[in-house]
Design an enzyme around this catalytic site. Structure first.
Site, PDB file in Angstrom:
ATOM      1  N   ASP A 113     -12.088 -24.072   8.156  1.00 17.81           N
ATOM      2  CA  ASP A 113     -12.158 -22.752   8.787  1.00 17.81           C
ATOM      3  C   ASP A 113     -10.764 -22.394   9.297  1.00 17.81           C
ATOM      4  O   ASP A 113      -9.953 -23.281   9.592  1.00 17.81           O
ATOM      5  CB  ASP A 113     -13.145 -22.757   9.951  1.00 17.81           C
ATOM      6  CG  ASP A 113     -14.596 -22.845   9.491  1.00 17.81           C
ATOM      7  OD1 ASP A 113     -14.889 -22.401   8.372  1.00 17.81           O
ATOM      8  OD2 ASP A 113     -15.425 -23.352  10.262  1.00 17.81           O
TER       9      ASP A 113
ATOM     10  N   ASP B   9     -17.519 -17.735   4.671  1.00 20.03           N
ATOM     11  CA  ASP B   9     -18.423 -17.308   5.747  1.00 20.03           C
ATOM     12  C   ASP B   9     -18.482 -15.784   5.841  1.00 20.03           C
ATOM     13  O   ASP B   9     -19.549 -15.201   6.056  1.00 20.03           O
ATOM     14  CB  ASP B   9     -17.974 -17.864   7.097  1.00 20.03           C
ATOM     15  CG  ASP B   9     -17.978 -19.374   7.155  1.00 20.03           C
ATOM     16  OD1 ASP B   9     -18.767 -20.008   6.430  1.00 20.03           O
ATOM     17  OD2 ASP B   9     -17.176 -19.925   7.942  1.00 20.03           O
TER      18      ASP B   9
END
Length: 152
Positions: free
Chosen positions: A116, A134
């Site tokens: 991330d 995401d």
């Protein structure tokens, strides 16, 4: 409706390319502020699911999350195959979700965690870090919800 898989492939390519690049220029925890008080980029490893759920579960979650992702991918491909011509909005939404699921699945299989790097916050209120995969999943989900309301 499988002709929309190009969008899934584009999401996977972009997601993986950016993660690969950032992992080569930064160490975990390094980053840069893009918009002070609002947006920053920082390399983060997430061993859990969304919002780092199960991140400290001891390792079994990797395989469980891989299994869930594989099931989701199979279901989405089956749904795409069954869509009727003209269901473009739904096909695009499912293709975004599929691309995001594959992008994060590749990380989990290859690395054991998801990379991330996007950090959004408002002052001292921080949203958990996320990535392009995401974002594609979230956009696709919102599109499906809007589509459900539109059909009423």
């Amino acid at each position: 409706m499988l002709r929309y898989l190009w969008l899934s492939l584009a999401v996977v390519f972009l997601d993986q390319a950016v993660k690969f690049w950032l992992a080569h220029i930064w160490r975990v925890g390094q980053g840069v502020v893009i918009i002070p008080g609002l947006l920053n980029l920082r390399l983060v490893h997430n061993t859990g699911a969304a919002f780092s759920f199960l991140a400290g579960a001891g390792g079994w979650q990797r395989w469980a999350l891989i299994g869930v992702a594989l099931l989701v991918i199979v279901v989405i491909v089956a749904l795409l195959k069954r869509l009727k011509p003209g269901a473009t909005w739904t096909a695009l939404a499912l293709a975004l979700i599929l691309g995001g699921a594959v992008g994060n699945l590749l990380d989990r299989i290859r690395l054991g965690y998801v990379v991330d790097f996007i950090g959004a916050h408002w002052g001292s209120l921080y949203w958990p870090y996320f990535n392009i995969a995401d974002s594609a999943i979230s956009i696709g989900a919102v599109m499906l919800i809007l589509d459900a309301f539109r059909k009423r």
